[in-house]
Design an enzyme around this catalytic site. Sequence first.
Site, PDB file in Angstrom:
ATOM      1  N   SER A 140       0.600  -1.108   0.165  1.00  0.00           N
ATOM      2  CA  SER A 140      -0.094  -0.188  -0.166  1.00  0.00           C
ATOM      3  C   SER A 140       0.680   1.237  -0.074  1.00  0.00           C
ATOM      4  O   SER A 140       2.332   1.336   0.201  1.00  0.00           O
ATOM      5  CB  SER A 140      -0.822  -0.024   1.327  1.00  0.00           C
ATOM      6  N   TYR A 153      -1.131   0.016  10.020  1.00  0.00           N
ATOM      7  CA  TYR A 153      -1.518  -0.267   8.811  1.00  0.00           C
ATOM      8  C   TYR A 153      -0.007  -0.650   8.004  1.00  0.00           C
ATOM      9  O   TYR A 153       0.244  -1.504   7.454  1.00  0.00           O
ATOM     10  CB  TYR A 153      -3.057  -0.199   8.353  1.00  0.00           C
TER      11      TYR A 153
HETATM   12  N1  LIG Z   1      -8.441  -0.933  -1.412  1.00  0.00           N
HETATM   13  C1  LIG Z   1      -7.851  -0.248  -1.214  1.00  0.00           C
HETATM   14  O1  LIG Z   1      -8.073   1.460  -1.187  1.00  0.00           O
HETATM   15  C2  LIG Z   1      -6.178  -0.517  -0.502  1.00  0.00           C
HETATM   16  C3  LIG Z   1      -5.178   0.691  -1.337  1.00  0.00           C
HETATM   17  C4  LIG Z   1      -4.099   0.160  -1.055  1.00  0.00           C
HETATM   18  C5  LIG Z   1      -3.525  -0.996  -0.346  1.00  0.00           C
HETATM   19  N2  LIG Z   1      -4.661  -2.653  -0.085  1.00  0.00           N
HETATM   20  C6  LIG Z   1      -4.416  -4.059   0.138  1.00  0.00           C
HETATM   21  O2  LIG Z   1      -4.929  -4.948  -1.326  1.00  0.00           O
HETATM   22  C7  LIG Z   1      -5.641  -5.924  -0.600  1.00  0.00           C
HETATM   23  C8  LIG Z   1      -7.543  -6.459  -0.812  1.00  0.00           C
HETATM   24  O3  LIG Z   1      -7.540  -5.154  -0.103  1.00  0.00           O
HETATM   25  P1  LIG Z   1      -8.976  -4.963  -0.530  1.00  0.00           P
HETATM   26  O4  LIG Z   1      -9.164  -3.294  -0.755  1.00  0.00           O
HETATM   27  O5  LIG Z   1     -10.283  -5.651  -2.134  1.00  0.00           O
HETATM   28  O6  LIG Z   1     -10.286  -5.503   0.712  1.00  0.00           O
HETATM   29  P2  LIG Z   1     -11.194  -6.589   0.948  1.00  0.00           P
HETATM   30  O7  LIG Z   1     -12.065  -6.162  -0.194  1.00  0.00           O
HETATM   31  O8  LIG Z   1     -11.578  -5.965   2.110  1.00  0.00           O
HETATM   32  O9  LIG Z   1     -10.601  -7.774   0.428  1.00  0.00           O
HETATM   33  C9  LIG Z   1      -9.776  -8.429   1.627  1.00  0.00           C
HETATM   34  C10 LIG Z   1      -9.567  -9.649   1.269  1.00  0.00           C
HETATM   35  O10 LIG Z   1      -9.046 -11.001   2.447  1.00  0.00           O
HETATM   36  C11 LIG Z   1      -9.184 -11.826   3.032  1.00  0.00           C
HETATM   37  N3  LIG Z   1      -9.013 -12.643   4.362  1.00  0.00           N
HETATM   38  C12 LIG Z   1      -9.421 -10.818   5.229  1.00  0.00           C
HETATM   39  N4  LIG Z   1      -8.883 -11.983   6.582  1.00  0.00           N
HETATM   40  C13 LIG Z   1      -8.541 -12.818   6.489  1.00  0.00           C
HETATM   41  C14 LIG Z   1      -8.597 -14.148   7.244  1.00  0.00           C
HETATM   42  N5  LIG Z   1      -8.233 -13.437   8.107  1.00  0.00           N
HETATM   43  N6  LIG Z   1      -8.539 -15.032   6.647  1.00  0.00           N
HETATM   44  C15 LIG Z   1      -8.361 -15.180   5.095  1.00  0.00           C
HETATM   45  N7  LIG Z   1      -8.520 -13.987   4.319  1.00  0.00           N
HETATM   46  C16 LIG Z   1      -8.664 -12.969   4.918  1.00  0.00           C
HETATM   47  C17 LIG Z   1     -11.088 -11.299   2.101  1.00  0.00           C
HETATM   48  O11 LIG Z   1     -11.517 -12.896   2.502  1.00  0.00           O
HETATM   49  P3  LIG Z   1     -12.963 -13.201   3.255  1.00  0.00           P
HETATM   50  O12 LIG Z   1     -14.011 -12.228   3.422  1.00  0.00           O
HETATM   51  O13 LIG Z   1     -13.868 -14.029   2.179  1.00  0.00           O
HETATM   52  O14 LIG Z   1     -12.512 -14.038   4.449  1.00  0.00           O
HETATM   53  C18 LIG Z   1     -11.195 -10.540   1.134  1.00  0.00           C
HETATM   54  O15 LIG Z   1     -11.008 -12.048   0.275  1.00  0.00           O
HETATM   55  C19 LIG Z   1      -5.313  -5.773   0.914  1.00  0.00           C
HETATM   56  O16 LIG Z   1      -3.703  -6.447   1.487  1.00  0.00           O
HETATM   57  C20 LIG Z   1      -5.136  -3.965   1.044  1.00  0.00           C
HETATM   58  O17 LIG Z   1      -4.490  -3.581   2.239  1.00  0.00           O
HETATM   59  C21 LIG Z   1      -5.990  -1.774  -0.903  1.00  0.00           C
END
Ligand SMILES: NC(=O)c1ccc[n+]([C@@H]2O[C@H](COP(=O)([O-])OP(=O)(O)OC[C@H]3O[C@@H](n4cnc5c(N)ncnc54)[C@H](OP(=O)(O)O)[C@@H]3O)[C@@H](O)[C@H]2O)c1
Length: 245
Positions: A140, A153
């Site tokens: 991130s 984070y």
């Molecule tokens: N969205 C942003 O703005 C952004 C920006 C920078 C970086 N990121 C990074 O990108 C990645 C994805 O973000 P996102 O926004 O797409 O997230 P999201 O929509 O909240 O999805 C999170 C995913 O992680 C899985 N997960 C969470 N806890 C878990 C656990 N205990 N065991 C197994 N799986 C788990 C969830 O699966 P289940 O719900 O099926 O368990 C879900 O598939 C993250 O690493 C985040 O830090 C996001």
Amino acid sequence: MQLTDSRALVTGATSGIGRAIAEAFAREGAHVLVAGRDTARAAEVVAGIVASGGTASPVVADLGAPDGVAALVEAAKAHGPVDVLVNNAGIYPVSGTAQTGEATFEAVMNINVRAPFFLTAALAPLMAAQGRGRIINISSIAAHVGTAGMALYGASKAALELLTRSWAAEFGPAGVNVNAIAPGPTRTPGTAPMGAGLDEFTSGFPAGRPGTPEEIAGAAVYLAGPGAAFVHGATIVVDGGRMAS
Ligand SMILES: NC(=O)c1ccc[n+]([C@@H]2O[C@H](COP(=O)([O-])OP(=O)(O)OC[C@H]3O[C@@H](n4cnc5c(N)ncnc54)[C@H](OP(=O)(O)O)[C@@H]3O)[C@@H](O)[C@H]2O)c1
């Protein structure tokens, strides 16, 4: 098709960025192992990929549970060798340092650092034995700038980026490319609670808007594909220009 005959394990593939990566990999010909905690969400993503002409399998495990990583490794290995690992699953609670309890600290470090560490520990040596493999860590821009409310984070993602460079040094000589992607604010189910706040937050960036999961997935396809054979230990920033301005 850039990923024909490869098998890719994508954690957090049931939502947002991970789902977009899984779908993009499948379009490029990979067999995708769709990992998440939620069986129904994993099945839905797999069904969508299959309906689009791709191939995928669900692999369900809670990466926050003590035996979660081992369970996921066993479930993935049952499908054959893993050629590409995407450490995408992550959580990003926002809270001030003084308001952050130890349970939150452990949860963030467990999902964002411990799980990628031990998944890589289990799978990278197998890739090295094959003489090829790709590991892509989803970081991130919070790893690059200090932001109030994002200390924990950001620290977890900074650790993941250091691990990326360390693993490039450790596994690169055996043919395993390890790289990271640092997305900026991206519209996903995880950031949905921010609503219009995400638009306001990003309006001053060069792109003037949040990213889409598909725009992050494009970088993952590049890092998994033949065009990135000479790329080791890099972090590709995909943030609409936030870090540049
Ligand atoms: N969205 C942003 O703005 C952004 C920006 C920078 C970086 N990121 C990074 O990108 C990645 C994805 O973000 P996102 O926004 O797409 O997230 P999201 O929509 O909240 O999805 C999170 C995913 O992680 C899985 N997960 C969470 N806890 C878990 C656990 N205990 N065991 C197994 N799986 C788990 C969830 O699966 P289940 O719900 O099926 O368990 C879900 O598939 C993250 O690493 C985040 O830090 C996001």
